[in-house]
Design a protein around this motif. Structure first.
Motif, PDB file in Angstrom:
ATOM      1  N   SER A   1     -44.508  16.149 -29.367  1.00 58.99           N
ATOM      2  CA  SER A   1     -44.358  17.557 -29.233  1.00 58.99           C
ATOM      3  C   SER A   1     -45.501  18.085 -28.377  1.00 58.99           C
ATOM      4  CB  SER A   1     -44.937  17.565 -30.468  1.00 58.99           C
ATOM      5  OG  SER A   1     -45.861  18.736 -30.880  1.00 58.99           O
ATOM      6  N   ILE A   2     -44.567  18.932 -27.725  1.00 63.63           N
ATOM      7  CA  ILE A   2     -46.146  19.847 -27.250  1.00 63.63           C
ATOM      8  C   ILE A   2     -46.285  21.120 -27.473  1.00 63.63           C
ATOM      9  CG2 ILE A   2     -45.879  20.580 -25.143  1.00 63.63           C
ATOM     10  CD1 ILE A   2     -43.971  19.160 -23.541  1.00 63.63           C
ATOM     11  N   ASP A   3     -47.773  21.260 -28.208  1.00 64.14           N
ATOM     12  CA  ASP A   3     -48.186  22.427 -28.117  1.00 64.14           C
ATOM     13  C   ASP A   3     -49.921  22.329 -27.521  1.00 64.14           C
ATOM     14  OD1 ASP A   3     -49.517  20.674 -30.282  1.00 64.14           O
ATOM     15  OD2 ASP A   3     -47.763  20.452 -31.176  1.00 64.14           O
ATOM     16  N   SER A   4     -50.017  23.715 -28.480  1.00 63.34           N
ATOM     17  CA  SER A   4     -51.830  24.121 -27.787  1.00 63.34           C
ATOM     18  C   SER A   4     -52.402  22.687 -28.852  1.00 63.34           C
ATOM     19  CB  SER A   4     -52.537  25.237 -27.825  1.00 63.34           C
ATOM     20  OG  SER A   4     -52.171  25.153 -30.419  1.00 63.34           O
ATOM     21  N   ASN A   5     -52.328  22.064 -29.662  1.00 64.08           N
ATOM     22  CA  ASN A   5     -53.638  20.423 -30.178  1.00 64.08           C
ATOM     23  C   ASN A   5     -53.186  19.389 -29.804  1.00 64.08           C
ATOM     24  OD1 ASN A   5     -53.948  22.871 -31.844  1.00 64.08           O
ATOM     25  ND2 ASN A   5     -52.795  22.687 -33.307  1.00 64.08           N
ATOM     26  N   SER A   6     -51.614  19.053 -29.366  1.00 63.42           N
ATOM     27  CA  SER A   6     -51.017  18.228 -29.051  1.00 63.42           C
ATOM     28  C   SER A   6     -51.714  17.994 -26.573  1.00 63.42           C
ATOM     29  CB  SER A   6     -50.580  17.528 -28.642  1.00 63.42           C
ATOM     30  OG  SER A   6     -48.994  18.510 -27.890  1.00 63.42           O
TER      31      SER A   6
ATOM     32  N   GLU B   1     -44.410  26.768 -30.222  1.00 56.45           N
ATOM     33  CA  GLU B   1     -45.464  28.536 -29.629  1.00 56.45           C
ATOM     34  C   GLU B   1     -45.895  28.115 -28.114  1.00 56.45           C
ATOM     35  OE1 GLU B   1     -49.322  28.295 -30.988  1.00 56.45           O
ATOM     36  OE2 GLU B   1     -48.727  29.173 -33.032  1.00 56.45           O
ATOM     37  N   MET B   2     -44.133  28.159 -27.275  1.00 60.03           N
ATOM     38  CA  MET B   2     -43.894  27.542 -26.127  1.00 60.03           C
ATOM     39  C   MET B   2     -44.636  29.174 -25.088  1.00 60.03           C
ATOM     40  SD  MET B   2     -40.001  28.912 -25.874  1.00 60.03           S
ATOM     41  CE  MET B   2     -39.571  28.631 -23.623  1.00 60.03           C
ATOM     42  N   GLU B   3     -44.577  30.381 -25.968  1.00 63.29           N
ATOM     43  CA  GLU B   3     -45.944  30.981 -24.928  1.00 63.29           C
ATOM     44  C   GLU B   3     -46.667  31.414 -24.438  1.00 63.29           C
ATOM     45  OE1 GLU B   3     -46.267  32.079 -29.527  1.00 63.29           O
ATOM     46  OE2 GLU B   3     -44.318  31.466 -28.354  1.00 63.29           O
ATOM     47  N   SER B   4     -47.439  29.812 -24.807  1.00 61.34           N
ATOM     48  CA  SER B   4     -49.374  29.665 -25.014  1.00 61.34           C
ATOM     49  C   SER B   4     -48.912  28.683 -23.923  1.00 61.34           C
ATOM     50  CB  SER B   4     -48.994  28.692 -26.071  1.00 61.34           C
ATOM     51  OG  SER B   4     -49.413  28.820 -26.854  1.00 61.34           O
ATOM     52  N   PHE B   5     -47.953  28.735 -23.357  1.00 62.00           N
ATOM     53  CA  PHE B   5     -47.629  27.486 -21.992  1.00 62.00           C
ATOM     54  C   PHE B   5     -46.688  28.367 -20.905  1.00 62.00           C
ATOM     55  CE2 PHE B   5     -47.782  24.579 -25.046  1.00 62.00           C
ATOM     56  CZ  PHE B   5     -49.321  23.765 -25.202  1.00 62.00           C
ATOM     57  N   LEU B   6     -45.445  29.067 -21.085  1.00 54.79           N
ATOM     58  CA  LEU B   6     -44.979  30.024 -20.546  1.00 54.79           C
ATOM     59  C   LEU B   6     -44.847  30.749 -20.406  1.00 54.79           C
ATOM     60  CD1 LEU B   6     -42.065  27.129 -21.443  1.00 54.79           C
ATOM     61  CD2 LEU B   6     -43.150  26.409 -19.439  1.00 54.79           C
TER      62      LEU B   6
ATOM     63  N   HIS C   1     -56.078  21.928 -14.575  1.00 55.15           N
ATOM     64  CA  HIS C   1     -55.241  20.505 -14.070  1.00 55.15           C
ATOM     65  C   HIS C   1     -55.296  19.703 -15.265  1.00 55.15           C
ATOM     66  CE1 HIS C   1     -55.750  21.793 -10.367  1.00 55.15           C
ATOM     67  NE2 HIS C   1     -57.121  21.130  -9.997  1.00 55.15           N
ATOM     68  N   GLU C   2     -55.866  19.959 -16.401  1.00 50.59           N
ATOM     69  CA  GLU C   2     -55.531  18.778 -17.033  1.00 50.59           C
ATOM     70  C   GLU C   2     -54.729  18.967 -18.431  1.00 50.59           C
ATOM     71  OE1 GLU C   2     -56.719  15.188 -19.789  1.00 50.59           O
ATOM     72  OE2 GLU C   2     -57.540  15.971 -17.461  1.00 50.59           O
ATOM     73  N   THR C   3     -54.577  20.323 -18.713  1.00 48.04           N
ATOM     74  CA  THR C   3     -52.931  20.373 -19.751  1.00 48.04           C
ATOM     75  C   THR C   3     -52.101  20.191 -18.862  1.00 48.04           C
ATOM     76  OG1 THR C   3     -53.960  22.106 -20.410  1.00 48.04           O
ATOM     77  CG2 THR C   3     -51.944  22.168 -20.736  1.00 48.04           C
ATOM     78  N   SER C   4     -51.637  20.508 -17.048  1.00 46.59           N
ATOM     79  CA  SER C   4     -50.618  20.309 -16.602  1.00 46.59           C
ATOM     80  C   SER C   4     -50.370  18.805 -17.179  1.00 46.59           C
ATOM     81  CB  SER C   4     -50.236  20.667 -15.436  1.00 46.59           C
ATOM     82  OG  SER C   4     -51.341  21.780 -15.676  1.00 46.59           O
ATOM     83  N   LYS C   5     -51.770  17.515 -16.809  1.00 47.53           N
ATOM     84  CA  LYS C   5     -51.195  16.857 -16.592  1.00 47.53           C
ATOM     85  C   LYS C   5     -50.304  15.446 -18.084  1.00 47.53           C
ATOM     86  CE  LYS C   5     -54.625  11.779 -16.605  1.00 47.53           C
ATOM     87  NZ  LYS C   5     -55.845  11.786 -16.032  1.00 47.53           N
ATOM     88  N   LYS C   6     -51.578  16.207 -19.348  1.00 44.35           N
ATOM     89  CA  LYS C   6     -50.897  15.985 -20.428  1.00 44.35           C
ATOM     90  C   LYS C   6     -49.234  16.486 -20.224  1.00 44.35           C
ATOM     91  CE  LYS C   6     -55.355  15.843 -22.918  1.00 44.35           C
ATOM     92  NZ  LYS C   6     -55.913  16.562 -23.995  1.00 44.35           N
ATOM     93  N   ILE C   7     -49.087  17.561 -20.408  1.00 43.06           N
ATOM     94  CA  ILE C   7     -47.587  17.939 -20.110  1.00 43.06           C
ATOM     95  C   ILE C   7     -46.870  16.498 -19.910  1.00 43.06           C
ATOM     96  CG2 ILE C   7     -45.999  19.606 -19.949  1.00 43.06           C
ATOM     97  CD1 ILE C   7     -48.249  21.897 -19.777  1.00 43.06           C
ATOM     98  N   SER C   8     -46.615  16.628 -17.914  1.00 45.85           N
ATOM     99  CA  SER C   8     -46.580  15.663 -17.501  1.00 45.85           C
ATOM    100  C   SER C   8     -46.080  13.901 -18.437  1.00 45.85           C
ATOM    101  CB  SER C   8     -47.239  15.733 -16.563  1.00 45.85           C
ATOM    102  OG  SER C   8     -46.667  14.358 -15.191  1.00 45.85           O
ATOM    103  N   GLU C   9     -47.113  13.407 -18.708  1.00 44.93           N
ATOM    104  CA  GLU C   9     -47.481  12.324 -19.694  1.00 44.93           C
ATOM    105  C   GLU C   9     -46.059  12.468 -20.284  1.00 44.93           C
ATOM    106  OE1 GLU C   9     -51.388  12.075 -20.668  1.00 44.93           O
ATOM    107  OE2 GLU C   9     -52.172  11.149 -18.507  1.00 44.93           O
ATOM    108  N   VAL C  10     -46.019  14.113 -21.405  1.00 47.32           N
ATOM    109  CA  VAL C  10     -45.248  13.799 -22.389  1.00 47.32           C
ATOM    110  C   VAL C  10     -43.837  13.884 -21.900  1.00 47.32           C
ATOM    111  CG1 VAL C  10     -44.044  14.945 -24.498  1.00 47.32           C
ATOM    112  CG2 VAL C  10     -46.477  15.446 -24.374  1.00 47.32           C
TER     113      VAL C  10
END
Length: 229
Positions: free
Chosen positions: A36-41, A73-78, A48-57
Motif C-alpha cells: 500500500s502507498i497512502d499518506s499514512n504509510s 488517494e493518489m491526488e496526495s502524491f500525484l 526526500h523522505e516520502t520519495s524514499k519510502k515510495i521507492s522502498e514500496v
C-alpha cells in the motif's frame, strides 16, 4: 497475440462509490502479495523522505512479484505539478519518483491500482498511455447492486415474512454501499434492543431515518453569538 502484462489502473469517483471495496475484492481474488502507498504509510514532513519510502514500496513489490501496489488517494502524491496546490520541489520529486518507478514495476509484473476522488487534479504526465492505460469511472451503486448487497446481508438474519425489500431499495439506491450495510446492521441492533427476535419493517424504517438527509447536510451551519457581557 503479443499481450503484455497490464498497465496501471485508476479508479475514480465520488466518496462511497465502492472503489476501495472493489480493489479489496480484486486483491483477494488474484491472491498476490499486496503493498500500500497512502499518506499514512509513506507520508513524511521531511524532504526526500516520502520519495524514499515510495521507492522502498516499489522495491518490495518488485522483489515479491507478481504482486499488487495499491495507491490510495493518489491526488496526495500525484497532483498536477503546475497547479498552485503542489508543494514546490518536494512535490515534483514525488511525482518524478512515480514516473520513474511505474514503468519499471509493470515490466516486473507488478499490477498497480490507484484510487482518487479528484481525477481532475492528477498530473497529466501520470495519466498518459503506457503508465495508466485504464482510467475507470466508478459511479454510485445501481439498484441491482444495492439489491445484491441487501439480499446477501438479509440472508444471514432472521426477518419478518412481510418485510418490504422494495421500499428499502428505493431509499438506498444511489447511496454508498456502506449506507446499505449500516442500515441492515442498525436495524438488527434496534430490533434486538426492542426485544424482537426478527428484523421487521419498523426497525428497517427507523434505521433508514437515521441516515443523514442530503438537504439537511447542505443546510447545516456553524454560527457564533457575540455576548458583550
Amino acid at each position: 497475440m503479443g499481450i503484455d502484462f497490464p498497465s496501471a489502473i485508476v479508479l475514480h469517483g465520488p466518496p462511497g462509490c465502492g472503489k476501495t471495496f472493489a480493489v479489496e475484492r480484486l486483491v483477494e481474488f488474484i491472491d498476490w502479495p499486496s503493498y500500500s502507498i497512502d499518506s499514512n504509510s509513506v507520508g513524511s514532513p521531511y524532504i526526500h523522505e516520502t520519495s524514499k519510502k515510495i521507492s522502498e514500496v516499489f522495491d518490495k513489490a518488485i522483489d515479491g512479484a507478481p504482486s499488487v501496489i495499491v495507491i490510495d488517494e493518489m491526488e496526495s502524491f500525484l497532483s498536477d505539478r503546475r497547479s498552485g496546490s503542489s508543494s514546490g520541489l518536494h512535490h515534483v520529486e514525488e511525482v518524478a519518483e512515480f514516473l520513474r518507478r511505474i514503468p519499471e514495476a509493470i515490466k516486473n509484473k507488478v499490477l498497480i491500482v490507484a484510487m482518487t476522488n479528484l481525477i481532475e487534479m492528477i498530473d497529466p504526465a501520470i495519466l498518459r498511455r503506457g503508465r495508466f492505460d485504464h482510467i475507470i469511472e466508478v459511479g454510485m451503486p445501481s439498484r441491482e447492486e444495492v439489491a445484491s448487497l441487501v439480499d446477501s446481508l438479509l440472508s444471514k438474519l432472521p426477518k419478518a415474512d412481510d418485510l418490504n425489500v422494495n421500499k428499502i431499495l428505493d431509499e438506498l439506491t444511489g447511496k454508498a454501499l456502506s449506507d446499505s450495510a449500516f442500515v441492515i446492521r442498525e436495524a438488527a441492533r434496534l430490533a434486538a434492543k426492542a426485544g424482537k427476535t426478527e428484523l421487521d419493517q419498523t426497525s428497517i424504517e427507523a434505521a433508514l431515518n437515521s441516515l443523514p438527509k442530503d438537504q439537511e447536510k447542505k443546510s447545516r451551519r456553524i454560527g457564533f453569538v457575540w455576548d458583550d457581557k
